[in-house]
Write a protein that holds these residues in place. Structure first.
Motif, PDB file in Angstrom:
ATOM      1  N   ASN A 168      14.079   3.236 -22.669  1.00 58.78           N
ATOM      2  CA  ASN A 168      15.220   2.428 -22.227  1.00 58.78           C
ATOM      3  C   ASN A 168      14.929   1.706 -20.905  1.00 58.78           C
ATOM      4  O   ASN A 168      15.769   1.648 -20.012  1.00 58.78           O
ATOM      5  N   SER A 169      13.731   1.163 -20.787  1.00 59.80           N
ATOM      6  CA  SER A 169      13.364   0.410 -19.595  1.00 59.80           C
ATOM      7  C   SER A 169      12.598  -0.831 -20.036  1.00 59.80           C
ATOM      8  O   SER A 169      11.754  -0.775 -20.938  1.00 59.80           O
ATOM      9  N   ALA A 170      12.916  -1.964 -19.384  1.00 60.94           N
ATOM     10  CA  ALA A 170      12.246  -3.223 -19.704  1.00 60.94           C
ATOM     11  C   ALA A 170      11.086  -3.513 -18.781  1.00 60.94           C
ATOM     12  O   ALA A 170      10.377  -4.506 -18.971  1.00 60.94           O
ATOM     13  N   GLU A 171      10.879  -2.719 -17.771  1.00 59.30           N
ATOM     14  CA  GLU A 171       9.817  -2.928 -16.797  1.00 59.30           C
ATOM     15  C   GLU A 171       8.905  -1.695 -16.761  1.00 59.30           C
ATOM     16  O   GLU A 171       9.306  -0.589 -17.105  1.00 59.30           O
ATOM     17  N   ALA A 172       7.657  -1.953 -16.346  1.00 54.22           N
ATOM     18  CA  ALA A 172       6.715  -0.849 -16.178  1.00 54.22           C
ATOM     19  C   ALA A 172       7.141   0.034 -15.008  1.00 54.22           C
ATOM     20  O   ALA A 172       7.673  -0.455 -14.008  1.00 54.22           O
ATOM     21  N   THR A 173       6.916   1.314 -15.146  1.00 52.06           N
ATOM     22  CA  THR A 173       7.270   2.282 -14.110  1.00 52.06           C
ATOM     23  C   THR A 173       5.998   2.952 -13.609  1.00 52.06           C
ATOM     24  O   THR A 173       5.119   3.315 -14.396  1.00 52.06           O
ATOM     25  N   VAL A 174       5.914   3.103 -12.300  1.00 52.16           N
ATOM     26  CA  VAL A 174       4.731   3.690 -11.683  1.00 52.16           C
ATOM     27  C   VAL A 174       4.906   5.200 -11.617  1.00 52.16           C
ATOM     28  O   VAL A 174       5.941   5.697 -11.153  1.00 52.16           O
ATOM     29  N   ILE A 175       3.879   5.912 -12.073  1.00 54.19           N
ATOM     30  CA  ILE A 175       3.848   7.374 -12.001  1.00 54.19           C
ATOM     31  C   ILE A 175       2.789   7.756 -10.981  1.00 54.19           C
ATOM     32  O   ILE A 175       1.593   7.514 -11.183  1.00 54.19           O
ATOM     33  N   GLU A 176       3.216   8.328  -9.881  1.00 54.83           N
ATOM     34  CA  GLU A 176       2.274   8.731  -8.837  1.00 54.83           C
ATOM     35  C   GLU A 176       1.561  10.012  -9.253  1.00 54.83           C
ATOM     36  O   GLU A 176       2.191  10.953  -9.750  1.00 54.83           O
ATOM     37  N   ILE A 177       0.248  10.035  -9.029  1.00 58.93           N
ATOM     38  CA  ILE A 177      -0.558  11.177  -9.456  1.00 58.93           C
ATOM     39  C   ILE A 177      -1.365  11.750  -8.295  1.00 58.93           C
ATOM     40  O   ILE A 177      -2.413  12.361  -8.499  1.00 58.93           O
ATOM     41  N   GLY A 178      -0.885  11.552  -7.082  1.00 60.18           N
ATOM     42  CA  GLY A 178      -1.546  12.154  -5.920  1.00 60.18           C
ATOM     43  C   GLY A 178      -2.188  11.118  -5.023  1.00 60.18           C
ATOM     44  O   GLY A 178      -2.571  10.026  -5.464  1.00 60.18           O
ATOM     45  N   GLN A 179      -2.304  11.482  -3.740  1.00 61.34           N
ATOM     46  CA  GLN A 179      -2.859  10.550  -2.756  1.00 61.34           C
ATOM     47  C   GLN A 179      -4.347  10.310  -2.983  1.00 61.34           C
ATOM     48  O   GLN A 179      -4.849   9.211  -2.743  1.00 61.34           O
ATOM     49  N   ALA A 180      -5.077  11.317  -3.429  1.00 64.56           N
ATOM     50  CA  ALA A 180      -6.509  11.141  -3.653  1.00 64.56           C
ATOM     51  C   ALA A 180      -6.765  10.098  -4.729  1.00 64.56           C
ATOM     52  O   ALA A 180      -7.654   9.247  -4.597  1.00 64.56           O
ATOM     53  N   ALA A 181      -5.995  10.127  -5.796  1.00 61.48           N
ATOM     54  CA  ALA A 181      -6.168   9.136  -6.857  1.00 61.48           C
ATOM     55  C   ALA A 181      -5.580   7.785  -6.455  1.00 61.48           C
ATOM     56  O   ALA A 181      -6.042   6.740  -6.921  1.00 61.48           O
ATOM     57  N   ALA A 182      -4.565   7.770  -5.589  1.00 63.61           N
ATOM     58  CA  ALA A 182      -3.933   6.515  -5.186  1.00 63.61           C
ATOM     59  C   ALA A 182      -4.907   5.615  -4.438  1.00 63.61           C
ATOM     60  O   ALA A 182      -4.895   4.390  -4.599  1.00 63.61           O
TER      61      ALA A 182
ATOM     62  N   GLY B  58       0.789  -1.224   0.000  1.00 59.26           N
ATOM     63  CA  GLY B  58       0.000   0.000   0.000  1.00 59.26           C
ATOM     64  C   GLY B  58       0.817   1.267   0.000  1.00 59.26           C
ATOM     65  O   GLY B  58       0.291   2.343   0.315  1.00 59.26           O
ATOM     66  N   THR B  59       2.099   1.166  -0.356  1.00 60.49           N
ATOM     67  CA  THR B  59       2.954   2.364  -0.360  1.00 60.49           C
ATOM     68  C   THR B  59       3.098   2.985  -1.733  1.00 60.49           C
ATOM     69  O   THR B  59       3.479   4.145  -1.850  1.00 60.49           O
ATOM     70  N   THR B  60       2.814   2.214  -2.762  1.00 59.10           N
ATOM     71  CA  THR B  60       2.986   2.705  -4.132  1.00 59.10           C
ATOM     72  C   THR B  60       1.716   2.428  -4.913  1.00 59.10           C
ATOM     73  O   THR B  60       1.207   1.300  -4.923  1.00 59.10           O
ATOM     74  N   ALA B  61       1.209   3.437  -5.570  1.00 58.37           N
ATOM     75  CA  ALA B  61       0.029   3.306  -6.428  1.00 58.37           C
ATOM     76  C   ALA B  61       0.040   4.443  -7.431  1.00 58.37           C
ATOM     77  O   ALA B  61       0.343   5.583  -7.091  1.00 58.37           O
ATOM     78  N   GLY B  62      -0.272   4.101  -8.675  1.00 58.96           N
ATOM     79  CA  GLY B  62      -0.287   5.131  -9.706  1.00 58.96           C
ATOM     80  C   GLY B  62      -0.461   4.523 -11.081  1.00 58.96           C
ATOM     81  O   GLY B  62      -0.791   3.336 -11.246  1.00 58.96           O
ATOM     82  N   LEU B  63      -0.231   5.343 -12.084  1.00 61.57           N
ATOM     83  CA  LEU B  63      -0.311   4.892 -13.474  1.00 61.57           C
ATOM     84  C   LEU B  63       0.914   4.071 -13.829  1.00 61.57           C
ATOM     85  O   LEU B  63       2.024   4.387 -13.402  1.00 61.57           O
ATOM     86  N   ALA B  64       0.705   3.012 -14.607  1.00 65.38           N
ATOM     87  CA  ALA B  64       1.805   2.171 -15.081  1.00 65.38           C
ATOM     88  C   ALA B  64       2.131   2.562 -16.513  1.00 65.38           C
ATOM     89  O   ALA B  64       1.259   2.534 -17.387  1.00 65.38           O
ATOM     90  N   SER B  65       3.375   2.939 -16.740  1.00 68.73           N
ATOM     91  CA  SER B  65       3.797   3.364 -18.078  1.00 68.73           C
ATOM     92  C   SER B  65       5.144   2.755 -18.376  1.00 68.73           C
ATOM     93  O   SER B  65       5.818   2.202 -17.506  1.00 68.73           O
ATOM     94  N   LEU B  66       5.542   2.871 -19.650  1.00 65.88           N
ATOM     95  CA  LEU B  66       6.830   2.338 -20.099  1.00 65.88           C
ATOM     96  C   LEU B  66       7.733   3.490 -20.474  1.00 65.88           C
ATOM     97  O   LEU B  66       7.547   4.120 -21.518  1.00 65.88           O
ATOM     98  N   PRO B  67       8.722   3.812 -19.648  1.00 69.34           N
ATOM     99  CA  PRO B  67       9.649   4.892 -20.023  1.00 69.34           C
ATOM    100  C   PRO B  67      10.648   4.400 -21.055  1.00 69.34           C
ATOM    101  O   PRO B  67      10.737   3.208 -21.365  1.00 69.34           O
TER     102      PRO B  67
END
Length: 477
Positions: free
Chosen positions: A219-233, A208-217
């Motif tokens: 030069n990365s082989a794994e999805a990266t989480v983009i936090e968009i605020g506690q209300a949306a989390a 419960g410490t990380t929540a957000g949009l999953a995107s692909l930056p």
């Protein structure tokens, strides 16, 4: 034919007997004649029998001949039919060959189309689902290069990608959740659950410490989480865990966040321009200060209103120079100074008064145009400095390409930023400076034109010295 030969021989024999000499015995001749006659009769009888036999055999032979001729005609017709059938079969064979070639081309096109679909599908699959579908995609792509694989098996493997994409599409319509791993904003690979709703992907870890949009930056082989605020989390955690929840929807599919991440502050944007930004900004600041000073200086200059000029001229006609000077002193600036100088020389020739006023105009013109070349110099120099920054930035870029190659675009960002930002700020400084110089120049020319009009009106309205003397003489007498 033997009967005819025998008859011929008998005839010849009879002739030979007739030619024998007269000394031959009569008995021998008679015998020979009888023998010849007998042979002749026998030959005639045999001829008759032969004719009768020929007549008897002629009709069957004619019938057989007709039958053979009809059979020949039939055989010829069969041959013609066989030749036509052969020609038709050749035409059909060519048609079949063309159809086979068309089908082979269609198969090749479908194979290429399915391969392209598999490649596009691999790019469209969300990064969190890549581990699930990538083996199937690779198997489909490798089927094309396998020469031992038959066409039906090859199509089956390629069509399996379409089946998987349709299955994925049905899952995305109602939402899909599954286990997976993603990089947190701190760069730590964490385990959690993904939730895909259409093209949007969300991730939340189990703690419960990380929540957000999953995107692909990049030069990365794994999805990266983009936090968009506690209300949306909180809504994202509910969606990932229970399948329902209120989550934000990005119609740009993450492009807005990417663009927001690329924006720099003004100070950071200026720092990217490099050393050339210093003289560009100094020139811009100098031109701005000079422009404000000149605008305030020129704006304070007051022009002579027609009514004020008429009052001054009326006092002069009445000989009241002190009152005329008082009215001229109310007009602050070079216009009032010019009128005071002209009033002091009233009573002299108009040409001289005009020269005095023109002298004041010549003194005022350089005062109005003072420091304005600085603005013009800024408008001309700022684009050149921007071009200098462009050249140095491109040189740095090519040096980086020489050392690092073109694999990582981030290594080229510094030189390209310097090349473009200096040109940008050069134009930002030059265009307003050019407009400001044109505005101030026009305002200064307006002041000079007003002074010139005032000079013309004053010269035309001031009393002539000869008229003043005549008036004074009339008053004396």
């Amino acid at each position: 034919m033997p009967i005819l030969m025998r008859l011929l021989i008998s005839t010849v024999a009879a002739g030979l007997v007739a030619l024998l000499p007269m000394g031959v015995e009569g008995a021998s001749f008679s015998e020979v004649a009888r023998s010849a006659r007998a042979d002749l009769e026998e030959a005639l009888a045999e001829l008759t029998r032969a004719r009768r036999g020929i007549a008897d055999e002629k009709l069957p032979l004619a019938r057989r001949l007709n039958e053979v001729e009809q059979e020949v005609v039939s055989r010829r017709q069969e041959l013609e039919r066989a030749e036509r059938a052969r020609d038709n079969q050749l035409v059909d064979l060519n048609v079949l060959k063309a159809e086979v070639k068309r089908r082979e081309d269609e198969n090749q096109y479908l194979t290429s189309l399915l391969s392209e679909y598999a490649r596009v599908f691999e790019t469209r699959v969300h990064i969190s689902q890549l581990d699930r579908y990538q083996p199937l995609i690779r198997e489909s792509l490798s089927a094309i290069e396998n020469p031992d694989l038959a066409s039906p098996a090859r199509f089956d493997r390629q069509l399996s990608v379409i089946d998987a994409s349709l299955e994925r599409l049905n899952g995305l319509i109602g939402g899909d959740t599954f286990e997976g791993k993603a990089l947190s904003p701190d760069g730590v690979l964490e385990e959690g659950r993904f939730a895909l709703v259409g093209p949007l992907g969300f991730f939340a870890n189990g703690r419960g410490t990380t929540a957000g949009l999953a995107s692909l930056p990049v030069n990365s082989a794994e999805a990266t989480v983009i936090e968009i605020g506690q209300a949306a989390a909180a809504g994202i955690r509910e969606l990932v865990s229970g399948g329902t929840g209120e989550v934000p929807v990005d119609p740009t599919l993450g492009n807005a966040l990417k663009l927001a991440g690329t924006k720099d502050s003004l100070a950071g944007h200026i720092r990217k321009g490099g050393v050339v930004m210093v003289p560009i900004l100094l020139l811009g600041f100098t031109a701005f200060v000079v422009g404000m000073v000149k605008w305030a200086q020129i704006s304070r200059i007051r022009e002579a209103a027609p009514k004020e000029l008429e009052v001054i001229l009326s006092h002069l006609r009445q000989g009241e120079r002190s009152k005329a000077s008082e009215w001229a002193g109310r007009i602050k600036g070079p216009v009032g100074e010019m009128l005071n100088s002209a009033i002091r020389h009233v009573g002299e020739k108009k040409e001289y008064i005009e020269e005095v006023m023109y002298e004041k105009m010549l003194i005022t013109k350089p005062r109005l145009e003072r420091l304005m070349p600085v603005i013009a110099l800024t408008a001309a120099t700022a684009p050149l400095l921007g071009l200098l920054g462009t050249v140095t930035g491109m040189i740095n870029t090519f040096n980086m390409i020489t050392v690092y190659g073109t694999g990582d675009p981030r290594t080229l960002a510094g030189g390209i930023s310097e090349a473009l930002i200096t040109t940008e700020f050069g134009l930002i400084v030059a265009v307003p400076a050019l407009l400001l110089h044109a505005f101030l120049n026009r305002k200064a020319k307006g002041v000079l034109n007003s002074m010139e009009q005032t000079t013309v009106a004053f010269i035309n309205g001031v009393p002539d010295p000869s008229e003043e003397r005549s008036e004074y003489a009339g008053n004396t007498f």
